[in-house]
Write an enzyme that holds these catalytic residues in place. Sequence first.
Site, mmCIF file in Angstrom:
data_model
loop_
_atom_site.group_PDB
_atom_site.id
_atom_site.type_symbol
_atom_site.label_atom_id
_atom_site.label_comp_id
_atom_site.label_asym_id
_atom_site.label_seq_id
_atom_site.Cartn_x
_atom_site.Cartn_y
_atom_site.Cartn_z
ATOM 1 N N ARG A 116 0.099 9.304 -5.217
ATOM 2 C CA ARG A 116 0.753 8.209 -3.977
ATOM 3 C C ARG A 116 1.322 7.128 -4.150
ATOM 4 N NH1 ARG A 116 -5.179 9.233 -4.588
ATOM 5 N NH2 ARG A 116 -6.353 7.647 -4.145
ATOM 6 N N ARG A 142 0.301 -1.333 -0.117
ATOM 7 C CA ARG A 142 -0.048 -0.064 0.269
ATOM 8 C C ARG A 142 0.478 1.034 -0.248
ATOM 9 N NH1 ARG A 142 -3.605 2.648 4.759
ATOM 10 N NH2 ARG A 142 -4.323 4.695 3.653
ATOM 11 N N HIS A 143 0.430 2.358 -0.581
ATOM 12 C CA HIS A 143 1.185 3.279 -0.685
ATOM 13 C C HIS A 143 1.284 4.400 0.519
ATOM 14 C CE1 HIS A 143 -2.343 5.920 0.151
ATOM 15 N NE2 HIS A 143 -3.007 5.854 -0.397
ATOM 16 N N GLY A 144 2.470 4.931 0.848
ATOM 17 C CA GLY A 144 2.831 5.525 2.391
ATOM 18 C C GLY A 144 1.397 6.764 2.253
ATOM 19 N N GLU A 145 2.266 7.088 3.178
ATOM 20 C CA GLU A 145 0.931 8.607 4.059
ATOM 21 C C GLU A 145 0.036 9.719 3.299
ATOM 22 O OE1 GLU A 145 0.932 8.885 8.387
ATOM 23 O OE2 GLU A 145 1.496 11.626 7.821
ATOM 24 N N THR A 146 -0.703 9.845 3.240
ATOM 25 C CA THR A 146 -0.997 11.419 2.237
ATOM 26 C C THR A 146 -1.732 12.527 3.561
ATOM 27 O OG1 THR A 146 -3.137 10.572 1.833
ATOM 28 C CG2 THR A 146 -1.227 9.296 0.398
ATOM 29 N N ALA A 147 -1.817 13.692 3.517
ATOM 30 C CA ALA A 147 -2.308 13.870 4.047
ATOM 31 C C ALA A 147 -3.451 13.786 4.320
ATOM 32 C CB ALA A 147 -2.370 15.719 3.578
ATOM 33 N N TRP A 148 -4.410 13.545 3.481
ATOM 34 C CA TRP A 148 -5.706 12.902 3.386
ATOM 35 C C TRP A 148 -6.305 11.709 4.453
ATOM 36 C CZ3 TRP A 148 -9.023 14.256 -1.688
ATOM 37 C CH2 TRP A 148 -9.348 15.608 -1.777
ATOM 38 N N ASN A 149 -5.074 10.581 4.263
ATOM 39 C CA ASN A 149 -5.298 9.947 5.053
ATOM 40 C C ASN A 149 -5.272 10.010 6.567
ATOM 41 O OD1 ASN A 149 -3.111 8.185 3.321
ATOM 42 N ND2 ASN A 149 -5.047 7.904 3.324
ATOM 43 N N GLU A 164 -7.394 2.828 -6.735
ATOM 44 C CA GLU A 164 -8.061 2.558 -5.929
ATOM 45 C C GLU A 164 -9.597 3.257 -6.337
ATOM 46 O OE1 GLU A 164 -9.611 1.675 -3.033
ATOM 47 O OE2 GLU A 164 -8.363 3.118 -1.649
#
Length: 223
Positions: A63, A13-20, A87
């Site tokens: 991402r 899974r991709h790394g963290e984003t601000a929307w996460n 996604e």
Amino acid sequence: MTHPAVTRILAIRHGETAWNVDSRIQGHLDIPLNAVGREQARRLALSVAGEDLTAIYCSDLSRAHATASAVAESVGLPLSVDKGLRERSFGAFEGLSFKEIEQRWPDQALRWRQRDPLFAAEGGENLQTFYARCVGAVRALAERHAGEHIAVVAHGGVMDCLYRAASRLELHAPRSWELGNASINRLLYMPEGFTLVGWNDKSHLEGPALDEFSDGERQGMTT
């Protein structure tokens, strides 16, 4: 010895984003990694540098692409993009939090939370369509690389579908497994289907990775 028809898969899974962090639905919106996500990608790349990978594939959303680029550089392989690894599209829900969705469309939010396989937000995909699309994409890659070891870098929803495919779980079954950012998941693929080997390995990260599914997502949402 691994059977020559078996494909080993690192599903990441991709790394963290601000929307996460904000628990906002990303879907097809192209939200980049935040500083934490970039550090997660770096640590992920270091952890897989010794893997005997032969190919790396990723979603075209930034991402996932940025996360996969770090992995590709660490193992010295080219990176291939596959839009089938995107996604799930959430249409009108994208950019909103679950609470906002629940306030605007309570009936739709309930169907989503209950994992109705035929439910789709306006302009989005239903679960059946999404599952067929992303699992089909990974299956095609695995068959193309039979007997090899590949990495697939994608999204939480894709990871959820792969877990279900490997565990023979229905789409409407409640989720009880984690989908951590930059986590490593290991599967095998044979003509008979997928098999789960290891899940949600975050040992390469310092501290727990943020799990955006702590709210409605644990009831069936993906971003």
